[in-house]
Design a protein around this motif. Structure first.
Motif, PDB file in Angstrom:
ATOM      1  N   VAL A  36     -40.170  32.089 -22.176  1.00 15.30           N
ATOM      2  CA  VAL A  36     -41.393  31.937 -21.393  1.00 15.30           C
ATOM      3  C   VAL A  36     -41.730  30.464 -21.196  1.00 15.30           C
ATOM      4  N   LEU A  37     -41.685  29.692 -22.278  1.00 14.70           N
ATOM      5  CA  LEU A  37     -42.062  28.282 -22.204  1.00 14.70           C
ATOM      6  C   LEU A  37     -41.079  27.477 -21.356  1.00 14.70           C
ATOM      7  N   THR A  38     -39.791  27.797 -21.485  1.00 10.25           N
ATOM      8  CA  THR A  38     -38.779  27.074 -20.714  1.00 10.25           C
ATOM      9  C   THR A  38     -38.936  27.336 -19.223  1.00 10.25           C
ATOM     10  N   ASN A  39     -39.132  28.597 -18.859  1.00 13.24           N
ATOM     11  CA  ASN A  39     -39.308  28.923 -17.440  1.00 13.24           C
ATOM     12  C   ASN A  39     -40.606  28.340 -16.891  1.00 13.24           C
ATOM     13  N   LEU A  40     -41.667  28.456 -17.668  1.00 13.57           N
ATOM     14  CA  LEU A  40     -42.950  27.917 -17.227  1.00 13.57           C
ATOM     15  C   LEU A  40     -42.873  26.408 -17.062  1.00 13.57           C
ATOM     16  N   GLY A  41     -42.284  25.737 -18.056  1.00 10.48           N
ATOM     17  CA  GLY A  41     -42.160  24.283 -17.990  1.00 10.48           C
ATOM     18  C   GLY A  41     -41.301  23.834 -16.820  1.00 10.48           C
ATOM     19  N   ALA A  42     -40.187  24.532 -16.594  1.00  9.47           N
ATOM     20  CA  ALA A  42     -39.288  24.166 -15.496  1.00  9.47           C
ATOM     21  C   ALA A  42     -39.980  24.317 -14.149  1.00  9.47           C
ATOM     22  N   VAL A  43     -40.710  25.405 -13.971  1.00  9.11           N
ATOM     23  CA  VAL A  43     -41.397  25.643 -12.698  1.00  9.11           C
ATOM     24  C   VAL A  43     -42.516  24.624 -12.482  1.00  9.11           C
ATOM     25  N   VAL A  44     -43.279  24.335 -13.529  1.00 11.16           N
ATOM     26  CA  VAL A  44     -44.377  23.363 -13.413  1.00 11.16           C
ATOM     27  C   VAL A  44     -43.833  21.976 -13.069  1.00 11.16           C
ATOM     28  N   PHE A  95     -31.807  25.685 -26.990  1.00  3.69           N
ATOM     29  CA  PHE A  95     -33.111  25.351 -27.565  1.00  3.69           C
ATOM     30  C   PHE A  95     -33.330  26.093 -28.884  1.00  3.69           C
ATOM     31  N   PHE A  96     -32.880  27.339 -28.938  1.00  2.00           N
ATOM     32  CA  PHE A  96     -33.058  28.151 -30.146  1.00  2.00           C
ATOM     33  C   PHE A  96     -32.304  27.544 -31.323  1.00  2.00           C
ATOM     34  N   THR A  97     -31.092  27.068 -31.080  1.00  2.00           N
ATOM     35  CA  THR A  97     -30.336  26.424 -32.168  1.00  2.00           C
ATOM     36  C   THR A  97     -31.007  25.131 -32.608  1.00  2.00           C
ATOM     37  N   GLU A  98     -31.653  24.430 -31.655  1.00  2.00           N
ATOM     38  CA  GLU A  98     -32.396  23.225 -32.013  1.00  2.00           C
ATOM     39  C   GLU A  98     -33.582  23.583 -32.912  1.00  2.00           C
ATOM     40  N   VAL A  99     -34.330  24.604 -32.505  1.00  2.00           N
ATOM     41  CA  VAL A  99     -35.500  25.039 -33.278  1.00  2.00           C
ATOM     42  C   VAL A  99     -35.082  25.476 -34.676  1.00  2.00           C
ATOM     43  N   ARG A 100     -33.908  26.057 -34.788  1.00  2.00           N
ATOM     44  CA  ARG A 100     -33.398  26.530 -36.078  1.00  2.00           C
ATOM     45  C   ARG A 100     -32.817  25.414 -36.932  1.00  2.00           C
ATOM     46  N   GLY A 101     -32.833  24.195 -36.414  1.00  2.00           N
ATOM     47  CA  GLY A 101     -32.449  23.042 -37.228  1.00  2.00           C
ATOM     48  C   GLY A 101     -30.993  22.651 -37.186  1.00  2.00           C
ATOM     49  N   TYR A 102     -30.259  23.102 -36.170  1.00  2.00           N
ATOM     50  CA  TYR A 102     -28.833  22.790 -36.117  1.00  2.00           C
ATOM     51  C   TYR A 102     -28.513  21.516 -35.350  1.00  2.00           C
ATOM     52  N   SER A 103     -29.517  20.915 -34.734  1.00  2.00           N
ATOM     53  CA  SER A 103     -29.285  19.675 -34.001  1.00  2.00           C
ATOM     54  C   SER A 103     -29.566  18.477 -34.909  1.00  2.00           C
TER      55      SER A 103
END
Length: 298
Positions: A36-44, A95-103
């Protein structure tokens, strides 16, 4: 991206959207939220920055150009808004892998051994790394076996507007955005800087499609601006770079912008106006013959 997710959780998602039984660190909840956030951010970003550029920078006189398509702006927007949700699916996986701390993203400046100089070095290396990767990805997408499958839809727009910036085939859009997401898995990067660079990337992508040739003349052979990218849309085999012309020079694909030599789209319009031809419907119709600018057939 976890900074955005945390803010959204705190102010909106936890108190108003999700049931208390769904923990904030639940994988499914995070994936849904990121979508949701990715799509909303991209469109905005796309519509917001594109609209500002379209009304304040783009020369609307270019819509008189023989190669400007009928209802082009509406078509560009429709194409982009149709593609962005599909591009977001693999993007959210990253993004999910980033949030999970793999980056290798980090929170505080003190967490980097380089401190504040590391912020500067990260910015420079991010720009040069992504520019290099995008050059070769973009050039690969022009290969005759690949081009018609994925990249040709973006080249429909011979005289692009800022809204053409994100009007890609989903595979094309994701591949050209991939270097931005790969970087923090390879190199340390501050989380706030990552978000700032993400916004900058979108601004730059829109700027090279606005047909406003604002790069200082002293930097014309170094910075890839909209004059360079307009020639990419017109002549096809040149100026694949994103920010810089370095790899175009090294790869033999650099073309000095025709607009800076008095042979660009604006010059053609002035010529047609002087000849009294712009009032002719045959000039404005879709599929019109090219005059003054010889574009490579694709």
């Amino acid at each position: 991206m976890d900074l955005v997710l945390n803010v959204a959780d705190y102010y909106v998602l936890t108190p108003y959207v999700y049931p208390a039984s769904w923990p904030e660190d639940g994988a499914l909840r995070q994936i849904i939220s990121l979508l949701v956030l990715t799509n909303l951010g991209a469109v905005v970003l796309y519509l917001g920055l594109g609209t500002i550029s379209y009304y304040f920078l783009f020369d609307h006189n270019l819509k008189k150009h023989p190669q400007f398509l009928e209802n082009q702006v509406q078509r560009e927007i429709k194409h982009a808004l149709t593609s962005l949700p599909w591009i977001s699916i693999p993007t959210v996986a990253l993004f999910f892998t980033e949030v999970r701390g793999y980056s290798r993203l980090y929170d505080g400046v003190t967490e980097s051994s380089l401190g504040w100089p590391g912020i500067f070095l990260s910015t420079v290396s991010f720009l040069f790394f992504t520019d290099m990767c995008i050059y070769w990805i973009h050039r690969f997408l022009h290969h005759k076996l690949i081009y018609k499958l994925f990249h040709k839809p973006h080249h429909i727009w011979k005289i692009p507007t800022p809204f053409a910036s994100h009007a890609f085939h989903p595979v094309d859009g994701f591949l050209q955005g991939l270097p931005y997401h790969i970087y923090p898995f390879l190199f340390p990067l501050h989380k706030v800087l990552y978000l700032a660079l993400y916004i900058f990337v979108n601004m730059w992508t829109i700027s090279i499609h606005d047909n406003d040739y604002h790069v200082p003349s002293a930097l014309t052979s170094i910075i890839n601006g909209s004059a360079h990218h307009t020639d990419h849309h017109l002549f096809f085999d040149f100026n694949y770079g994103q920010y810089f012309t370095l790899w175009d020079h090294l790869g033999g694909s650099y073309r000095h912008p025709s607009a800076l030599m008095g042979k660009g789209p604006h010059d053609l319009i002035r010529k047609l106006q002087a000849e009294g031809k712009l009032g002719n419907d045959s000039v404005q119709a879709k599929g019109r013959a090219h005059r003054g600018i010889a574009c490579k057939e694709e």
